[in-house]
Design an enzyme around this catalytic site. Structure first.
Site, short mmCIF file in Angstrom:
data_model
loop_
_atom_site.label_atom_id
_atom_site.label_comp_id
_atom_site.label_asym_id
_atom_site.label_seq_id
_atom_site.Cartn_x
_atom_site.Cartn_y
_atom_site.Cartn_z
N ASP A 79 0.83 -1.21 0.00
CA ASP A 79 0.00 0.00 0.00
C ASP A 79 0.86 1.25 0.00
O ASP A 79 2.06 1.20 0.23
CB ASP A 79 -0.88 0.03 1.26
N LYS B 21 -3.97 2.09 -2.67
CA LYS B 21 -5.25 2.16 -1.98
C LYS B 21 -5.20 3.30 -0.96
O LYS B 21 -4.34 3.35 -0.12
CB LYS B 21 -5.54 0.85 -1.29
N MET C 39 -8.06 7.27 10.67
CA MET C 39 -8.62 7.89 9.47
C MET C 39 -9.59 9.02 9.83
O MET C 39 -10.62 9.19 9.19
CB MET C 39 -9.37 6.83 8.63
N1 SAH Z 1 -4.18 -1.33 9.56
C1 SAH Z 1 -3.68 -0.07 10.01
C2 SAH Z 1 -4.72 1.02 9.92
C3 SAH Z 1 -5.18 1.29 8.52
S1 SAH Z 1 -6.27 2.64 8.41
C4 SAH Z 1 -3.16 -0.22 11.44
O1 SAH Z 1 -3.40 -1.23 12.10
O2 SAH Z 1 -2.46 0.68 11.89
C5 SAH Z 1 -5.13 3.98 8.12
C6 SAH Z 1 -5.11 4.88 9.32
O3 SAH Z 1 -4.22 4.37 10.30
C7 SAH Z 1 -4.60 6.27 9.04
O4 SAH Z 1 -5.60 7.10 8.54
C8 SAH Z 1 -4.18 6.72 10.43
O5 SAH Z 1 -5.30 7.07 11.21
C9 SAH Z 1 -3.63 5.45 11.00
N2 SAH Z 1 -2.17 5.37 10.82
C10 SAH Z 1 -1.49 4.44 10.15
N3 SAH Z 1 -0.17 4.66 10.25
C11 SAH Z 1 -0.01 5.76 10.99
C12 SAH Z 1 1.10 6.50 11.46
N4 SAH Z 1 2.36 6.15 11.19
N5 SAH Z 1 0.89 7.60 12.23
C13 SAH Z 1 -0.36 7.97 12.54
N6 SAH Z 1 -1.45 7.31 12.13
C14 SAH Z 1 -1.29 6.22 11.37
#
Ligand code: SAH
Length: 514
Positions: free
Chosen positions: A38, A60, A173
């Site tokens: 991704d 995505k 998100m």
């Molecule tokens: N599967 C992922 C989440 C996917 S949804 C997990 O478990 O972390 C994507 C969201 O995850 C982003 O919009 C944000 O809210 C959060 N996110 C992912 N990586 C991040 C990061 N390094 N710092 C802050 N938020 C993050």
């Protein structure tokens, strides 16, 4: 001919920092034949797959349309039917708002074998890295991970039930809908003075934490121009800052460049001291055909040589790797003596069970050239095994003295353009930018028009740290008018670089005190 279906590995990559990928995940990444990843994946993780692996970005984004998901599913199926080992790499954990479940169901439908490797989810790790514990005794007895964005309705339907909970609320998100989330939480009774935090780009060099209350956070996020990816944490735990300030490089942002070998060493040493490190292995070691050609022609060449000279750990590693690939028995080298520059090279040689016979006091090529002459007995021949375009100092000294030697370029460093670009993008936030070789400087600055055009370089307010005088000289040559600070490590080693940064920080601190 029908090939067996290849297995699909659904792997969670963690929140960003490459160190937060699981051991199992890293192992599988190293064996991937196809990689589907991704947009949020740290590009440095792409270096972990084999050279031959096909890498496919499946772009995505948040709230992507169903058709993209279908495309991903069919790509997974197609590659598996080709018999490939497929790694599907997802940010955080694959099952936390990652649509991993949909991909698994699609695989099951097709009878494709798979394995799920959980990842460290940003919902817990990102607050933690910013000093916020998602639960804390007597403060928060539960935590709830909520999507701030659904494909169907934009905002999650029922914030009412969450507003009444005492535990920590973690929104993923949620940046785009922050206003609506805050409005609903307030409307449904969350006190306006509830502590909240936004943590942006957690675990990366760009990590930012913005603290406020439900009442103030909208204004703050506007002022700070918060952008995704970020997590929004609501609850009393947001008042905590569980991050050690006592480490000498806490809060310091350092970009480290060079080959992956040196970059990893620097990363380890600097992180230990609390620094936030941007790891940029922008040089790749590529073997040349020199030894191979040589070996074919006269495979007894080692008999006529008495000294082998290595000027880098890379040279040592390349040499032993290459002679092994050529099928050469190491006992053929038994009669040789070894000269090396620097502790790192000496250590690398010792890894192969060989103690260096000569190592100059000062870690420079010139010092080695002069010093080794004194060790040489009449009639002894030297063979230097090093990188293409190595320093000319050896030739200068030995040609003048009439010393017989051979200079074999057994590898060369290649610049990884995509990493250079990532590094450029990061310079504005860096306090230090470290260069461990003159070639590394050239690789970084070769296309500096790009930097200038995008005004990236102007934003770099930090200090450049070079491992030695030669590296500094090239920096000065390539940036003739720069007013930016350049410092040189007193000792030309990783430790020397670390000490220099510590000294600069101390100086900075002392200056601020007076
Ligand atoms: N599967 C992922 C989440 C996917 S949804 C997990 O478990 O972390 C994507 C969201 O995850 C982003 O919009 C944000 O809210 C959060 N996110 C992912 N990586 C991040 C990061 N390094 N710092 C802050 N938020 C993050």
């Amino acid at each position: 001919m029908r090939r067996d279906r290849g297995k699909v590995y659904l792997i969670g990559a963690g929140p960003g920092d490459t160190g937060l990928l699981s051991v199992r995940g890293a192992e599988l990444l190293g064996q991937a034949e196809v990689l589907l990843y991704d947009r949020l994946i740290n590009p440095m993780l792409l270096l972990e797959v084999p050279e031959t692996c096909e890498k496919i970005l499946v772009g995505k984004r948040e709230g992507a349309h169903q058709c993209i998901q279908e495309k991903i599913n069919s790509l997974l199926r197609k590659k598996s039917l080709e018999g490939k080992r497929v790694v599907r790499l997802k940010g955080g954990d694959p099952f936390v708002f990652g649509r991993g479940g949909e991909e698994i169901l699609a695989l099951e439908k097709e009878g494709i074998p798979y394995e799920v490797v959980p990842g460290i989810t940003s919902s817990i790790a990102v607050p933690a890295l910013a000093g916020i514990p998602v639960t804390h005794r007597k403060v928060a007895r539960s935590f709830h991970v909520i999507t701030g964005h659904t494909a169907e309705q934009g905002i999650t339907e029922q914030l009412e039930q969450y507003a009444s909970l005492d535990g920590t609320l973690v929104f993923l998100m949620g940046v785009g809908n922050l206003q609506e989330i805050v409005r609903q939480l307030l409307e449904h009774g969350k006190p306006a003075d509830t502590p909240v935090s936004i943590v942006e780009r957690g675990s990366t060099i760009y990590q930012r934490r913005i603290d406020g209350t439900l009442d103030t956070i909208l204004e703050l996020s506007r002022l700070e121009a918060v952008r995704p990816p970020a997590v929004f944490v609501v609850g009393k735990v947001s008042a905590y800052h569980m991050q050690s300030e006592r480490l000498p490089l806490a809060g310091c942002r350092i970009g480290v460049t060079g080959t992956s070998h040196i970059v990893k060493k620097l990363e380890r040493a600097l992180k230990e001291l609390g620094a936030n490190v941007f790891v940029a292995p922008h040089l790749k070691i590529v073997p040349t055909d020199t030894l191979k050609n040589r070996w074919r022609k006269e495979n007894l060449m080692w008999r006529t040589v008495h000294w082998l000279v290595f000027t880098s750990a890379n040279g040592v590693q390349q040499f032993f790797k290459q002679i092994r690939e050529l099928g050469m028995d190491r006992r053929m080298l038994g009669h040789l003596k070894y000269a090396v520059i620097g502790e790192g090279t000496k250590k690398a040689l010792w890894e192969y069970g060989i103690r260096a016979d000569y190592i100059p006091k000062d870690y420079t090529v010139k010092e080695l050239a002069v010093g080794l002459m004194k060790e040489l007995k009449a009639g002894e021949h030297i063979c230097v095994l090093r990188a293409k375009n190595g320093s000319k100092e050896l030739e200068k000294v030995w040609d003048k003295a009439g010393i017989p030697y051979e200079d074999l370029s057994i590898y060369q460093a290649k610049v990884e353009e995509n990493i250079v670009e990532l590094l450029w993008e990061s310079v504005s936030v860096l306090d230090y930018l470290v260069f461990a070789s003159a070639f590394g400087v050239q690789g970084f600055l070769e296309k500096k028009e790009f930097l200038y055009k995008r005004k990236l370089w102007e934003e770099f307010q930090g200090t450049m740290v070079s491992i030695g005088d030669q590296t500094k000289k090239v920096l000065r040559e390539m940036l003739p008018k720069t007013k930016k600070k350049i410092v040189v490590a007193d000792c030309h080693t990783v430790e020397g670089i670390v000490q220099k940064i510590l000294a600069c920080e101390k100086e900075d601190f002392d200056e601020k005190q007076t």
